[in-house]
Design a protein around this motif. Sequence first.
Motif, PDB file in Angstrom:
ATOM      1  N   UNK A   1      40.679  37.791  33.056  1.00  0.00           N
ATOM      2  CA  UNK A   1      42.056  38.118  33.417  1.00  0.00           C
ATOM      3  C   UNK A   1      43.003  37.945  32.237  1.00  0.00           C
ATOM      4  N   UNK A   2      42.885  36.808  31.541  1.00  0.00           N
ATOM      5  CA  UNK A   2      43.758  36.576  30.385  1.00  0.00           C
ATOM      6  C   UNK A   2      43.194  37.220  29.121  1.00  0.00           C
ATOM      7  N   UNK A   3      41.898  37.552  29.128  1.00  0.00           N
ATOM      8  CA  UNK A   3      41.281  38.208  27.979  1.00  0.00           C
ATOM      9  C   UNK A   3      41.059  37.306  26.784  1.00  0.00           C
ATOM     10  N   UNK A   4      40.831  36.010  27.021  1.00  0.00           N
ATOM     11  CA  UNK A   4      40.576  35.069  25.922  1.00  0.00           C
ATOM     12  C   UNK A   4      39.078  34.919  25.699  1.00  0.00           C
ATOM     13  N   UNK A   5      38.669  34.526  24.494  1.00  0.00           N
ATOM     14  CA  UNK A   5      37.240  34.275  24.271  1.00  0.00           C
ATOM     15  C   UNK A   5      36.748  33.104  25.111  1.00  0.00           C
ATOM     16  N   UNK A   6      35.432  33.057  25.322  1.00  0.00           N
ATOM     17  CA  UNK A   6      34.890  32.058  26.247  1.00  0.00           C
ATOM     18  C   UNK A   6      35.129  30.633  25.758  1.00  0.00           C
ATOM     19  N   UNK A   7      35.278  30.440  24.446  1.00  0.00           N
ATOM     20  CA  UNK A   7      35.610  29.096  23.961  1.00  0.00           C
ATOM     21  C   UNK A   7      37.131  28.927  24.049  1.00  0.00           C
ATOM     22  N   UNK A   8      37.612  28.666  25.266  1.00  0.00           N
ATOM     23  CA  UNK A   8      39.064  28.679  25.471  1.00  0.00           C
ATOM     24  C   UNK A   8      39.686  27.293  25.331  1.00  0.00           C
ATOM     25  N   UNK A   9      38.902  26.322  24.876  1.00  0.00           N
ATOM     26  CA  UNK A   9      39.459  24.974  24.712  1.00  0.00           C
ATOM     27  C   UNK A   9      40.565  24.963  23.653  1.00  0.00           C
ATOM     28  N   UNK A  10      40.505  25.900  22.712  1.00  0.00           N
ATOM     29  CA  UNK A  10      41.462  25.895  21.606  1.00  0.00           C
ATOM     30  C   UNK A  10      42.832  26.452  22.003  1.00  0.00           C
TER      31      UNK A  10
END
Length: 131
Positions: A84-93
Motif C-alpha cells: 500500500x505504501x510502496x516501501x521496500x520490505x526492510x521498512x525498519x529504516x
Amino acid sequence: GMIETIQIPIRLDAWSNRRGHPMALHRLKLGERRATGIAWAFGSKPIPSFPCTITCVRLSPGRLDDDNLPTAFKVVRDHLVEKCFGLPSDHSKHGITWIYEQESARTHSARIEIEADTFTYGRAASRRWTK
C-alpha cells in the motif's frame, strides 16, 4: 499531526499459535493480505509522511497476551507497508513507530490508526495490493 483510520473486517489470531497444513496457513495469509489491501483501497488510500506512528488495534471478544498481539498483525503490517505504501520490505529504516492495542468487541475486526504530519492519497503504489 493528522490521523487516518483503516477498518479491516478480519479475525486476527496470533501467528505464533497457529498450527496447520502449510497450504491452509498460506490461504489464511492470503486472506489477511487481501482484506488489508481492499480496506486500504476502498478508503482514501492514505500514504503517510515519515516518520509516523501506526497503532494496530485488534477488536475481539477474547484477548491475546501482550507477547502474541504483535504477531497477529505481522501479515497486515507487511502488506500495508510494502504494497500500500510502496516501501521496500526492510521498512525498519523508515521511522515507523508501531503500537499494538486490543479492545473488547462482539465481532472480530482490526483498526489501523496512522498518525503523521502529512498524507498523500495514492493510487496503490503497487497494482498488486490485493495479491
